[in-house]
Design an enzyme around this catalytic site. Structure first.
Site, PDB file in Angstrom:
ATOM      1  N   LYS A   1       0.849  -1.195   0.000  1.00 26.42           N
ATOM      2  CA  LYS A   1       0.000   0.000   0.000  1.00 26.42           C
ATOM      3  C   LYS A   1       0.883   1.243   0.000  1.00 26.42           C
ATOM      4  O   LYS A   1       1.853   1.309   0.766  1.00 26.42           O
ATOM      5  CB  LYS A   1      -0.894  -0.029   1.253  1.00 26.42           C
ATOM      6  CG  LYS A   1      -1.930   1.091   1.302  1.00 26.42           C
ATOM      7  CD  LYS A   1      -2.762   0.992   2.580  1.00 26.42           C
ATOM      8  CE  LYS A   1      -3.909   1.982   2.607  1.00 26.42           C
ATOM      9  NZ  LYS A   1      -4.696   1.899   3.865  1.00 26.42           N
TER      10      LYS A   1
ATOM     11  N   SER B   1      -9.635   2.301   2.855  1.00 24.98           N
ATOM     12  CA  SER B   1      -8.777   3.009   1.931  1.00 24.98           C
ATOM     13  C   SER B   1      -7.857   2.087   1.125  1.00 24.98           C
ATOM     14  O   SER B   1      -7.353   2.480   0.083  1.00 24.98           O
ATOM     15  CB  SER B   1      -7.910   4.012   2.700  1.00 24.98           C
ATOM     16  OG  SER B   1      -7.051   3.330   3.608  1.00 24.98           O
TER      17      SER B   1
ATOM     18  N   SER C   1      -9.605  -0.164   7.007  1.00 23.34           N
ATOM     19  CA  SER C   1      -9.068  -0.095   5.642  1.00 23.34           C
ATOM     20  C   SER C   1      -8.377  -1.344   5.126  1.00 23.34           C
ATOM     21  O   SER C   1      -8.025  -1.409   3.952  1.00 23.34           O
ATOM     22  CB  SER C   1      -8.109   1.079   5.512  1.00 23.34           C
ATOM     23  OG  SER C   1      -8.848   2.265   5.452  1.00 23.34           O
TER      24      SER C   1
HETATM   25  N1  GLN Z   1     -12.748   4.226   6.069  1.00 19.91           N
HETATM   26  C1  GLN Z   1     -12.185   4.715   7.296  1.00 19.91           C
HETATM   27  C2  GLN Z   1     -11.908   6.181   7.192  1.00 19.91           C
HETATM   28  O1  GLN Z   1     -12.236   6.745   6.218  1.00 19.91           O
HETATM   29  C3  GLN Z   1     -10.978   3.931   7.664  1.00 19.91           C
HETATM   30  C4  GLN Z   1      -9.727   4.413   7.068  1.00 19.91           C
HETATM   31  C5  GLN Z   1      -8.562   3.548   7.406  1.00 19.91           C
HETATM   32  O2  GLN Z   1      -8.698   2.519   8.051  1.00 19.91           O
HETATM   33  N2  GLN Z   1      -7.403   4.019   7.003  1.00 19.91           N
HETATM   34  O3  GLN Z   1     -11.395   6.795   8.084  1.00 19.91           O
END
Ligand code: GLN
Length: 532
Positions: free
Chosen positions: A88, A163, A187
């Protein structure tokens, strides 16, 4: 049986490792097969922001040479040596750009490797490249990437989750057998759920965060992405462990997670169904697969109990105060002065404040700005107690709910995501709808406990994920429970879920998907980029 490049990429990482060790295939062959797959499908999927074929093949050739030479060096190779991996693009890597999905870091080259990257290099896994993500990991769909969205390989009109949609889509589309993600609020797990892959959020502090670009430091965790529970366990074993460079790193040794993943006996295992994480807001198809998972586990001898976690109703509210507060502080470093992009203001005096303003206005996307404003507001004098202070109290209550639940159950279970993958664009202009995707995953981050998402079947042709949660430091339990469910469901099906993914190889002569947004090539030229 002869292995063609097409069949090679469909093996699990453990199978690839076994074939490498047996000398049936070479790492160069295996790595090239994945690079070819990326070349064939990634114009459509957009899982990768950067591919480094040269570096990957060099690592692969090195492994092959050691194996061919035999002797102690060959014997001491890591079991995953030669199996390629994708990273990532929130995790810093020397010699490859790290963008965090943001124009702010476009072209930036890290001068150092994250601890997990050092471990991967030491174990000689060829690094294929860096995967797409929502800008600074803020989002649930990968649509907030500055470099165009990633598409879900199950249906390219749909989101791959976020994400870490790039890592999950790359693994689902056989572009990589393994990947790394980061999970601050889900994410790793939510992209796993909607792409039919496996993803683990380890116990907070059990995998070093050194070199993971900080989003919300008290919640962030690096973890494995794979197609099977065993593969995720093997990768977790490799990246875990104490790191003196991470002040929150736990001292203990990493357990042999793959052994727990291979224990399919759930007789007597107490599995707690979280009352708050089902019902309204969950799609019927998701709930149906969830019920089937419960029935399957019960039939195999598990004891299914219900647990009450009343504070979970406030988890999303608490998270969206704590996370933006920490992010607003962490992202203050992108000031146009130290590194990354610098944009000069038009006209007027060239003060630091104006350069900073122009840089942050042009370098950050809307979602990042929204969260910086929210976090700065929540932390400001006069509001601190009302917002940030209250959110921290809720966090404590959530931790207590977990403590009580783990008195009654060994592991907890829920759907990983309330819905299957939704169409691209559907929630992009509705931040609240986007935030509600994380209702099931956020409590684990607030409490620091481990969680995994494992495929639980299909709903209307799209993958549904099942989440297991365990007490802090008991990551082995999520591998045990998820490994067992995976085995039970695979035994009942014709093939594992990930093998049922629609073929994605474009017809011969077909060009890149015409519907792919042009945003993949942003017209943004930072005045200073890549400086450090
Ligand atoms: N979808 C969540 C957010 O927007 C989690 C993001 C993540 O785990 N980096 O904050």
């Amino acid at each position: 049986m002869t292995t063609t490049p097409q069949s090679l990429i469909r093996l699990t990482a453990a199978q690839m490792a076994a074939k490498l060790a047996a000398g049936e295939i070479t790492s160069v062959e295996l790595t090239q097969a994945h690079l070819d797959r990326i070349a064939a499908v990634d114009d459509t999927i957009n899982a990768f922001l950067h591919v480094n074929a040269g570096q990957a093949l060099e690592t692969a050739a090195g492994v092959d040479k050691l194996r061919a030479a035999g002797g102690t060096e060959a014997e001491s190779l890591h079991p995953l040596a030669g199996v390629p991996i994708a990273i990532k693009d929130l995790i810093v890597t020397k010699g490859q750009p790290t963008t965090a999905g943001s124009k702010m870091l476009q072209g930036w080259m890290s001068p150092y490797d994250a601890t997990v990257i050092e471990k991967i290099r030491a174990a000689r896994l060829p690094i294929l490249g860096k995967t797409n993500l929502d800008e600074f990991a803020m989002g649930s769909s990968t649509e907030h990437s500055a470099f165009g969205p990633t598409r879900n390989p199950w249906d390219t009109g749909r989101i791959p989750g976020g994400s870490g949609g790039g890592s999950a889509a790359a693994v689902a589309a056989f572009e990589a057998p393994l990947a790394l993600g980061t999970d601050t609020g889900g994410s790793i797990r939510q992209p796993g759920a909607v792409t039919g892959t496996v993803g683990t959020k380890p116990t907070y502090g059990s995998v070093s965060r050194y070199g993971a670009i900080a989003m919300a430091s008290s919640l962030d965790q690096i973890g494995p992405v794979a197609r099977t529970v065993e593969d995720a366990a093997l990768l977790h074993e490799l990246i875990g462990g104490h790191d003196p460079r991470d002040s929150t790193s736990l001292p203990e040794q990493v357990p042999a997670f793959a052994e727990f993943a291979a224990n399919h006996d759930v007789a007597g295992l107490r599995i707690g169904v979280i009352k708050q994480l089902q019902g309204e807001g969950y799609q019927a198809g998701v709930l149906a697969r969830f019920q089937e998972a419960l029935d399957t586990l019960r039939e195999a001898g598990a004891e299914i109990v219900e647990v009450d976690c009343p504070s979970f109703d406030y988890a999303v509210g608490s998270y969206y105060l704590i996370m933006p507060s920490e992010a607003s502080s962490n992202l203050a470093r992108y000031d146009g002065v130290r590194y990354g992009a610098r944009v000069l203001p038009e006209g007027g005096p060239l003060t630091i404040e104006r350069v900073m303003g122009a840089t942050r206005a042009a370098g950050f996307g809307d979602e990042v700005k929204r969260r910086i404003i929210l976090g700065t507001y929540a932390l400001s004098a006069g509001y601190y107690d009302a917002y940030y202070g209250s959110a921290q109290k809720v966090r404590t209550l959530i931790q207590r709910d977990f403590d009580a639940a783990f008195e009654a159950a060994d592991v907890l279970i829920s759907p990983t995501s309330p819905t299957v993958a939704f169409p691209l664009g559907e929630k992009l202009d509705d931040p609240m709808a986007m935030y509600l995707n994380d209702v099931t995953t956020i409590p684990a981050n607030l409490a620091g406990v481990p969680g995994i998402s494992v495929p639980g079947g299909l709903s209307e042709g799209l993958p549904v994920g099942i989440q297991f949660l365990a007490p802090a430091r008991q990551d082995a339990r999520v591998y045990h429970a998820a490994g067992a469910l995976e085995k039970l469901l695979n035994d009942a099906a014709e093939s594992p879920l990930w093998a049922q993914i629609p073929a994605l190889v474009p017809a011969a002569g077909a060009g890149p998907d015409a519907s792919r947004p042009a945003a993949a090539a942003p017209a943004f030229t930072p005045e200073v980029g890549g400086a450090k």
